[in-house]
Structure formats: structure tokens, C-alpha cells
Scaffold this motif. Structure first.
Motif, PDB file in Angstrom:
ATOM      1  N   ILE A  13      -5.369   8.963   6.597  1.00 49.38           N
ATOM      2  CA  ILE A  13      -4.014   8.946   6.033  1.00 49.38           C
ATOM      3  C   ILE A  13      -3.233   7.726   6.523  1.00 49.38           C
ATOM      4  O   ILE A  13      -3.572   7.111   7.532  1.00 49.38           O
ATOM      5  CB  ILE A  13      -3.222  10.231   6.386  1.00 49.38           C
ATOM      6  CG1 ILE A  13      -3.056  10.395   7.898  1.00 49.38           C
ATOM      7  CG2 ILE A  13      -3.875  11.457   5.752  1.00 49.38           C
ATOM      8  CD1 ILE A  13      -1.997  11.412   8.304  1.00 49.38           C
ATOM      9  N   CYS A  14      -2.191   7.434   5.786  1.00 49.14           N
ATOM     10  CA  CYS A  14      -1.322   6.304   6.113  1.00 49.14           C
ATOM     11  C   CYS A  14      -0.461   6.660   7.327  1.00 49.14           C
ATOM     12  O   CYS A  14       0.206   7.687   7.331  1.00 49.14           O
ATOM     13  CB  CYS A  14      -0.451   6.020   4.888  1.00 49.14           C
ATOM     14  SG  CYS A  14       0.802   4.779   5.183  1.00 49.14           S
ATOM     15  N   PRO A  15      -0.476   5.817   8.358  1.00 51.76           N
ATOM     16  CA  PRO A  15       0.333   6.130   9.541  1.00 51.76           C
ATOM     17  C   PRO A  15       1.840   5.919   9.312  1.00 51.76           C
ATOM     18  O   PRO A  15       2.644   6.262  10.169  1.00 51.76           O
ATOM     19  CB  PRO A  15      -0.206   5.160  10.606  1.00 51.76           C
ATOM     20  CG  PRO A  15      -0.802   4.044   9.840  1.00 51.76           C
ATOM     21  CD  PRO A  15      -1.270   4.599   8.529  1.00 51.76           C
ATOM     22  N   VAL A  16       2.201   5.379   8.150  1.00 53.32           N
ATOM     23  CA  VAL A  16       3.623   5.171   7.845  1.00 53.32           C
ATOM     24  C   VAL A  16       4.186   6.381   7.096  1.00 53.32           C
ATOM     25  O   VAL A  16       5.187   6.966   7.496  1.00 53.32           O
ATOM     26  CB  VAL A  16       3.828   3.903   6.970  1.00 53.32           C
ATOM     27  CG1 VAL A  16       5.316   3.640   6.741  1.00 53.32           C
ATOM     28  CG2 VAL A  16       3.165   2.701   7.606  1.00 53.32           C
ATOM     29  N   CYS A  17       3.532   6.776   6.014  1.00 46.48           N
ATOM     30  CA  CYS A  17       4.099   7.832   5.160  1.00 46.48           C
ATOM     31  C   CYS A  17       3.214   9.080   5.106  1.00 46.48           C
ATOM     32  O   CYS A  17       3.569  10.056   4.461  1.00 46.48           O
ATOM     33  CB  CYS A  17       4.325   7.290   3.758  1.00 46.48           C
ATOM     34  SG  CYS A  17       2.799   6.888   2.895  1.00 46.48           S
ATOM     35  N   PHE A  18       2.075   9.057   5.764  1.00 47.22           N
ATOM     36  CA  PHE A  18       1.157  10.204   5.893  1.00 47.22           C
ATOM     37  C   PHE A  18       0.469  10.612   4.588  1.00 47.22           C
ATOM     38  O   PHE A  18      -0.144  11.669   4.511  1.00 47.22           O
ATOM     39  CB  PHE A  18       1.876  11.420   6.526  1.00 47.22           C
ATOM     40  CG  PHE A  18       2.693  11.043   7.744  1.00 47.22           C
ATOM     41  CD1 PHE A  18       2.064  10.554   8.884  1.00 47.22           C
ATOM     42  CD2 PHE A  18       4.075  11.142   7.731  1.00 47.22           C
ATOM     43  CE1 PHE A  18       2.803  10.175  10.002  1.00 47.22           C
ATOM     44  CE2 PHE A  18       4.828  10.751   8.845  1.00 47.22           C
ATOM     45  CZ  PHE A  18       4.193  10.276   9.981  1.00 47.22           C
ATOM     46  N   ILE A  29      -5.417   1.902   0.777  1.00 44.07           N
ATOM     47  CA  ILE A  29      -4.057   1.834   0.232  1.00 44.07           C
ATOM     48  C   ILE A  29      -3.547   3.240  -0.074  1.00 44.07           C
ATOM     49  O   ILE A  29      -4.283   4.087  -0.587  1.00 44.07           O
ATOM     50  CB  ILE A  29      -4.046   0.958  -1.053  1.00 44.07           C
ATOM     51  CG1 ILE A  29      -4.500  -0.466  -0.702  1.00 44.07           C
ATOM     52  CG2 ILE A  29      -2.652   0.908  -1.675  1.00 44.07           C
ATOM     53  CD1 ILE A  29      -4.656  -1.385  -1.891  1.00 44.07           C
ATOM     54  N   CYS A  30      -2.270   3.504   0.264  1.00 42.73           N
ATOM     55  CA  CYS A  30      -1.680   4.805  -0.035  1.00 42.73           C
ATOM     56  C   CYS A  30      -0.870   4.714  -1.318  1.00 42.73           C
ATOM     57  O   CYS A  30      -0.684   3.638  -1.870  1.00 42.73           O
ATOM     58  CB  CYS A  30      -0.817   5.284   1.136  1.00 42.73           C
ATOM     59  SG  CYS A  30       0.752   4.402   1.247  1.00 42.73           S
ATOM     60  N   SER A  31      -0.348   5.862  -1.765  1.00 47.85           N
ATOM     61  CA  SER A  31       0.389   5.864  -3.031  1.00 47.85           C
ATOM     62  C   SER A  31       1.720   5.109  -2.916  1.00 47.85           C
ATOM     63  O   SER A  31       2.344   4.790  -3.912  1.00 47.85           O
ATOM     64  CB  SER A  31       0.625   7.302  -3.496  1.00 47.85           C
ATOM     65  OG  SER A  31       1.281   8.024  -2.472  1.00 47.85           O
ATOM     66  N   ASN A  32       2.161   4.850  -1.688  1.00 50.79           N
ATOM     67  CA  ASN A  32       3.386   4.051  -1.504  1.00 50.79           C
ATOM     68  C   ASN A  32       3.079   2.574  -1.224  1.00 50.79           C
ATOM     69  O   ASN A  32       3.926   1.839  -0.712  1.00 50.79           O
ATOM     70  CB  ASN A  32       4.217   4.626  -0.357  1.00 50.79           C
ATOM     71  CG  ASN A  32       4.750   6.011  -0.709  1.00 50.79           C
ATOM     72  OD1 ASN A  32       5.266   6.226  -1.802  1.00 50.79           O
ATOM     73  ND2 ASN A  32       4.593   6.955   0.209  1.00 50.79           N
ATOM     74  N   SER A  33       1.836   2.208  -1.521  1.00 53.41           N
ATOM     75  CA  SER A  33       1.392   0.807  -1.414  1.00 53.41           C
ATOM     76  C   SER A  33       1.328   0.244   0.006  1.00 53.41           C
ATOM     77  O   SER A  33       1.322  -0.965   0.198  1.00 53.41           O
ATOM     78  CB  SER A  33       2.267  -0.142  -2.268  1.00 53.41           C
ATOM     79  OG  SER A  33       2.252   0.282  -3.588  1.00 53.41           O
ATOM     80  N   HIS A  34       1.325   1.104   1.018  1.00 55.07           N
ATOM     81  CA  HIS A  34       1.035   0.600   2.361  1.00 55.07           C
ATOM     82  C   HIS A  34      -0.465   0.278   2.398  1.00 55.07           C
ATOM     83  O   HIS A  34      -1.273   1.067   1.898  1.00 55.07           O
ATOM     84  CB  HIS A  34       1.400   1.629   3.434  1.00 55.07           C
ATOM     85  CG  HIS A  34       2.846   2.005   3.419  1.00 55.07           C
ATOM     86  ND1 HIS A  34       3.272   3.303   3.256  1.00 55.07           N
ATOM     87  CD2 HIS A  34       3.949   1.238   3.521  1.00 55.07           C
ATOM     88  CE1 HIS A  34       4.605   3.315   3.276  1.00 55.07           C
ATOM     89  NE2 HIS A  34       5.041   2.083   3.425  1.00 55.07           N
ATOM     90  N   CYS A  35      -0.777  -0.851   2.972  1.00 55.82           N
ATOM     91  CA  CYS A  35      -2.141  -1.360   2.828  1.00 55.82           C
ATOM     92  C   CYS A  35      -2.740  -1.772   4.171  1.00 55.82           C
ATOM     93  O   CYS A  35      -2.094  -2.450   4.970  1.00 55.82           O
ATOM     94  CB  CYS A  35      -2.076  -2.562   1.875  1.00 55.82           C
ATOM     95  SG  CYS A  35      -3.653  -3.357   1.640  1.00 55.82           S
TER      96      CYS A  35
HETATM   97 ZN   LIG Z   1       1.916   4.914   3.190  1.00 52.67          ZN
END
Ligand SMILES: [Zn+2]
Length: 296
Positions: A13-18, A29-35
């Protein structure tokens, strides 16, 4: 080929938005485009910024070197046996292939997890699909880990923001390294186990006796560490692994190098210790705490 190219769905999972991270090309890449890119060496850096603290590359090199000489094998063999023992209780049906996920949180240069992964893979063969992950905040350590064992998913990450989904892991190892129990609780599967390894009271006593001569710091207690562990997990077992190893001078120097308590020694004191220790055994003594979730 990096193990990140073959991650079980939803596990990372993305450590920014989970949100879940999914592979696109060589990036997660997450659905919020954190890469987060899979480095060409095969690891992923999940940190948003480099840590302020600098980690000493020599410490990891020394620990890797010492590990290669088999000094920690007594410990890693026992940890592997504990995992196998738990698996034997869990999957009585023979011949069935099953997936097991194992994390080493605070893996440093990866030698302990590497040894455990190889042991488990060797013992279970095709019966087990083992997903092993190792994370550490020190990039220097992770870079060494990738070279050591490409069968593991290695990541640079903050233990306070682990890039794995809730209840992802059957086993979490935390070996001679600081913990983040809130994150361990979050990531542990309902029937999962945490194995925390802490130095036993005679760990490297030959070195500590010299360092702490004349002070009460020689008296060593794990009581507070154990109390803190119990606050977060049900302590289901605690055992001691203790053995002695005779090191040659070169390995003894590396042992001092990887032992923060020895960094205060002057060069003369180091030389003196190396001389005195020649041919004498060094004690490796560990307590392994086994914890379970308190609530499911
Ligand atoms: Zn994210």
C-alpha cells in the motif's frame, strides 16, 4: 527480477494515502498517483524524504560479514524452526500448497531474513509459497540486502509507515532492532505471530565486561522491553538461545564494528581487546519473545 514485479494483489500500500499500490511498468502507483519506482537493483524506496540520521555503511558491512561466517546461524535456525513449528500446527493436510507471508521489520542489511528465507524455502520446498519482505529505513542496508537474496521483497521504509496492507503477514520478525508495535499489530494476520529478538543478559558479555568495568551498566535487564511487548501482544512464549563462538581477529574486529557500545573505544583499547580475545569464545545470547494479537 525484483519480487515487486510479482506482488500478491492488495498487499503493498501507499505510505501516503494507504491505497493499494499497483504495478505500472517499473513503478508502483496508487489511485492518487503517488508513485514509487522499483530501482534497477530491485528494491523500492517508500520514503518521501531521506532520513536525517545517517546510517553507517560500515556497520552493515560488518554485520553482513559476521553473518556470513555463521555467527548468527544459531539464532536464525531457531527462528526458522519456530516458523515451521507454527506452520505445522496450522496446516495439517499434507500435500497442499499454501502461501505464507513473512516480514522482517528493521532488517538492516538483510542477513538474518535472508538466512531464514533460505532455510524455510529449503525445508518446505514446493509445498510453501513464501512471500518474504524486509524493510529498513537505511537505504545502505537495503542495497546490500538485495544483493544478498533476490528472493525477498526489499524496501526502504519507515517502520511508522509500513507500506503493507492490514493483516498482511503471518509472521513478523523484529531482530535486535527498534519496533513499531502499532504497525506490527495492524499488519499481523489474525492467527499471526510476532517474533521479537532482544539481546539476552550474557550477549557479548566478554566485550561488555571490558566496556562497563567499574560501572553498574554491566547489569543488564530486558524487563522493560518485555513489559512493553506485553502491552501490545499476548506473550505466548519466551525462550533463550545461547551459544559461544570463537572468532578470528578479523571477525572479532567486525564484531566490534557492528556493536554500537564498542564505538566509544579508543584504537588502543580495540587493539587490547582483540589481543585478549584471541582464541577465546564470545557469547551470543538472545531472548526470543513470541507474541499473538490480543484481540482479533
Ligand atoms: Zn497514495
Amino acid at each position: 527480477m525484483s519480487k515487486f514485479y510479482n506482488i500478491p494483489a492488495g498487499m503493498v500500500i501507499c505510505p501516503v494515502c494507504f491505497e493499494s499500490l499497483n504495478l505500472q511498468g517499473s513503478s508502483l502507483i496508487c489511485s492518487n498517483s503517488h508513485c514509487f519506482d522499483v530501482a534497477k537493483q530491485g528494491y523500492v524506496n517508500f520514503l518521501l524524504q531521506a532520513p536525517k540520521e545517517k546510517y553507517d555503511k560500515r556497520l552493515f558491512q560488518s554485520r553482513g560479514y559476521i553473518s556470513q561466517a555463521g555467527v548468527f546461524q544459531g539464532l536464525t535456525d531457531r527462528l526458522s524452526a519456530l516458523v515451521l513449528q507454527a506452520l505445522a500446527q496450522r496446516s495439517p493436510e499434507a500435500g497442499q500448497r499454501y502461501m505464507v507471508k513473512l516480514l522482517d521489520a528493521g532488517c538492516g542489511e538483510g542477513s538474518h531474513l535472508s538466512a531464514v528465507e533460505r532455510k524455510l524455502a529449503g525445508a518446505t520446498g514446493n509445498r510453501l509459497s513464501l512471500v518474504a519482505a524486509g524493510i529498513d529505513i537505511a537505504k545502505e542496508g537495503i542495497k546490500m540486502a538485495v544483493k544478498r537474496n533476490p528472493e525477498v521483497m526489499w524496501g526502504v521504509a519507515d517502520l511508522a509507515k509500513c507500506p503493507f496492507a492490514d493483516r498482511s503477514f503471518d509472521f513478523i520478525l523484529n531482530i535486535l532492532s527498534p519496533a513499531n508495535y502499532a504497525e506490527f499489530q495492524r499488519m499481523l494476520a489474525p492467527e499471526g505471530l510476532v517474533f521479537k529478538v532482544i539481546p539476552g543478559e550474557e550477549y557479548l558479555q566478554e566485550i561488555r565486561q571490558v566496556l562497563y568495568r567499574g560501572t553498574d551498566r554491566r547489569i543488564y535487564s530486558n524487563d522493560r522491553t518485555i513489559a512493553l511487548f506485553r502491552r501490545h501482544f499476548k506473550l505466548v512464549a519466551m525462550e533463550r538461545v545461547k551459544y559461544e563462538v570463537v572468532l578470528d581477529q578479523e571477525h572479532f574486529m567486525h564484531l566490534l564494528q557492528m556493536t554500537p557500545l564498542a564505538w566509544q573505544l579508543s584504537w588502543e583499547q580495540v587493539q587490547q581487546m582483540v589481543k585478549v580475545s584471541k582464541g577465546r569464545p564470545v557469547t551470543f545470547d538472545f531472548d526470543i519473545l513470541t507474541g499473538k494479537r490480543k484481540l482479533n
